[in-house]
Design an enzyme around this catalytic site. Structure first.
Site, PDB file in Angstrom:
ATOM      1  CB  CYS A  52      -0.913   0.004   1.228  1.00  0.00           C
ATOM      2  SG  CYS A  52      -1.762   1.567   1.511  1.00  0.00           S
ATOM      3  CB  CYS A  55       1.042   1.395   4.691  1.00  0.00           C
ATOM      4  SG  CYS A  55      -0.534   0.541   4.907  1.00  0.00           S
ATOM      5  CG  HIS A 115      -4.201  -1.146   4.714  1.00  0.00           C
ATOM      6  ND1 HIS A 115      -3.835  -0.306   3.670  1.00  0.00           N
ATOM      7  CD2 HIS A 115      -4.930  -2.146   4.146  1.00  0.00           C
ATOM      8  CE1 HIS A 115      -4.299  -0.776   2.536  1.00  0.00           C
ATOM      9  NE2 HIS A 115      -4.980  -1.891   2.790  1.00  0.00           N
ATOM     10  CG  ASN A 155     -14.273   9.931  -3.554  1.00  0.00           C
ATOM     11  OD1 ASN A 155     -15.350  10.492  -3.367  1.00  0.00           O
ATOM     12  ND2 ASN A 155     -13.368  10.389  -4.385  1.00  0.00           N
ATOM     13  CB  SER A 163      -7.150   4.825  -6.462  1.00  0.00           C
ATOM     14  OG  SER A 163      -6.563   5.784  -5.596  1.00  0.00           O
ATOM     15  CG  HIS A 166      -4.125   3.548   4.250  1.00  0.00           C
ATOM     16  ND1 HIS A 166      -3.129   2.786   4.822  1.00  0.00           N
ATOM     17  CD2 HIS A 166      -4.283   4.624   5.065  1.00  0.00           C
ATOM     18  CE1 HIS A 166      -2.696   3.379   5.925  1.00  0.00           C
ATOM     19  NE2 HIS A 166      -3.390   4.499   6.095  1.00  0.00           N
ATOM     20  CG  HIS A 168      -7.056   8.127   1.270  1.00  0.00           C
ATOM     21  ND1 HIS A 168      -7.419   6.837   0.957  1.00  0.00           N
ATOM     22  CD2 HIS A 168      -7.136   8.831   0.103  1.00  0.00           C
ATOM     23  CE1 HIS A 168      -7.704   6.751  -0.333  1.00  0.00           C
ATOM     24  NE2 HIS A 168      -7.555   7.937  -0.880  1.00  0.00           N
ATOM     25  CD  GLN A 170      -8.478  12.706  -3.720  1.00  0.00           C
ATOM     26  OE1 GLN A 170      -7.965  13.495  -4.526  1.00  0.00           O
ATOM     27  NE2 GLN A 170      -9.188  11.658  -4.117  1.00  0.00           N
ATOM     28  CG  HIS A 300     -23.852  17.715   0.964  1.00  0.00           C
ATOM     29  ND1 HIS A 300     -25.217  17.902   0.859  1.00  0.00           N
ATOM     30  CD2 HIS A 300     -23.297  18.954   0.858  1.00  0.00           C
ATOM     31  CE1 HIS A 300     -25.474  19.194   0.704  1.00  0.00           C
ATOM     32  NE2 HIS A 300     -24.324  19.857   0.705  1.00  0.00           N
ATOM     33  CE  LYS A 313     -30.759   7.778  -7.723  1.00  0.00           C
ATOM     34  NZ  LYS A 313     -31.906   7.403  -8.561  1.00  0.00           N
ATOM     35  CE1 TYR A 318     -38.038  12.651 -16.579  1.00  0.00           C
ATOM     36  CE2 TYR A 318     -36.805  12.923 -14.527  1.00  0.00           C
ATOM     37  CZ  TYR A 318     -37.826  13.308 -15.375  1.00  0.00           C
ATOM     38  OH  TYR A 318     -38.631  14.354 -15.017  1.00  0.00           O
ATOM     39  CD  GLN A 325     -36.823   8.012 -10.185  1.00  0.00           C
ATOM     40  OE1 GLN A 325     -35.731   7.483 -10.417  1.00  0.00           O
ATOM     41  NE2 GLN A 325     -37.816   7.370  -9.598  1.00  0.00           N
TER      42      GLN A 325
END
Length: 349
Positions: A52, A55, A115, A155, A163, A166, A168, A170, A300, A313, A318, A325
């Site tokens: 990693c 790490c 990790h 994320n 990606s 570990h 983290h 940004q 959020h 989802k 649409y 939606q």
């Protein structure tokens, strides 16, 4: 004509932060699912992974080696989407082909040397160290006179494009105000001018009074599924006191923020008993553009899972051509998140 109560019929809900409508179709929750099924990621990860690049002591791109860090660790992203100190240039043709250089700084913040230690598995004291680091980075980047926005975001999980597993996040600092914060700023300003009040202060009072979309709260923060939520289990973290950015957090509020982040992410993991993926981020006042008394600090969470740990989802059709939606109502999603409790499923006997 078909006569249904509003909460059972297709209807639109207004998002006052982005000033757009969301289509809600609760009757569609009964349809059978024959779509894509995702692989459930493994639960157990090692506390240290020699392969990693996040790490401690391991090598990153270009031969850079991480220090033997003990708490948080911050570095400039080795593959940054933005670059500092760009010379300003612009091209324009007929008002239709317009481009401008965009300077910025992209950093990575490792939450822990471990990790396997994600936010819902960390202690409040450990999360507090992450919050203190966020605060320090916000302060450093906002101090740069050319920075207009500082975005802290995480994320979590492969489904959200992470990606590396570990733990983290940004931090991107932009030389201009990005689209969504700009739209929220306009909404905050318009509401303050017309109501002489704060949009999210008033909204939070409505939610606390009604309780049906409130997931959890403490003395300083509340987590709700917003009335206008797009993602099935999307949540909004709202400060109970009106302030604009995390550099205005008191020590007690920082502790409360650590508590509420831990509690909502435990609930997420418990919902489908999995490593629950999401994108989350804080929205704070614009940088170097005045004091912004109209802005209300908030965060959020946008998780993609819909029916189970294997069904997500998709924003397609649409939603790409017309507007957002959702099927499951925010009220039923909130009830499910309240039911799962705050003892992590891995800690249950």
């Amino acid at each position: 004509m078909t006569s249904l109560p509003l909460h059972q019929a297709p209807h639109r809900r207004f998002n006052p932060l982005l000033r757009e409508w969301v289509l809600v179709s609760p009757h569609r929750t009964q349809r059978p699912w024959q779509g894509r099924v995702e692989t459930v990621p493994p639960i157990h990860a090692p506390s240290y992974d020699p392969t990693c690049y996040l790490c401690p002591r391991n090598e990153r791109a270009g031969g850079v080696r991480n220090p033997d860090y003990a708490n948080t660790f911050v570095f400039d992203n080795d593959y940054a989407a933005l670059l500092p100190d760009l010379s300003s240039s612009q091209s324009e043709e007929s008002g239709l082909l317009l481009a401008r250089t965009e300077s910025g700084i992209c950093r990575v913040v490792c939450f822990s040397p471990r990790h396997d230690l994600t936010i819902p598995r960390m202690s409040i004291a450990e999360i507090r160290k992450v919050i203190d680091e966020w605060n320090e980075q916000f302060h450093q980047l906002e101090a740069l006179p050319w920075v207009r926005h500082v975005q802290i975001f995480e994320n979590r999980g492969v489904l959200m494009g992470a990606s590396n597993p570990h733990p983290h996040c940004q931090i991107w600092a932009n030389a201009s105000l990005p689209n969504i914060p700009e739209r929220e700023l306009a909404a905050f300003r318009e509401y303050q001018q017309s109501k002489n009040s704060c949009l999210l202060c008033d909204y939070l009072q409505l939610e606390l009074k009604r309780t049906e979309r409130v997931i959890c709260e403490n003395e300083a923060f509340a987590v709700v599924i917003p009335y206008w939520a797009v993602w099935p289990f999307e949540t909004l973290v709202l400060s109970k006191r009106h302030f604009a950015a995390m550099d205005q957090l008191s020590a007690r509020e920082s502790e409360s923020l650590a508590d509420i982040l831990r509690r909502i992410t435990i609930r997420y993991d418990n919902l489908f008993e999995t490593f629950f993926p999401y994108s989350m981020g804080f929205h704070q006042r614009p940088a170097n553009l005045g004091s912004h008394p109209e802005w209300h600090f908030h965060a959020h969470y946008f998780p993609p899972l819909l029916r189970s740990a294997t069904v997500q989802k998709f924003m397609v059709g649409y939603e790409m051509l017309c507007g957002p939606q959702r099927d499951i109502t925010p009220e039923s999603a909130a009830a499910r998140l309240r039911e799962v409790g705050e003892i992590h499923y891995l800690d249950r006997t």
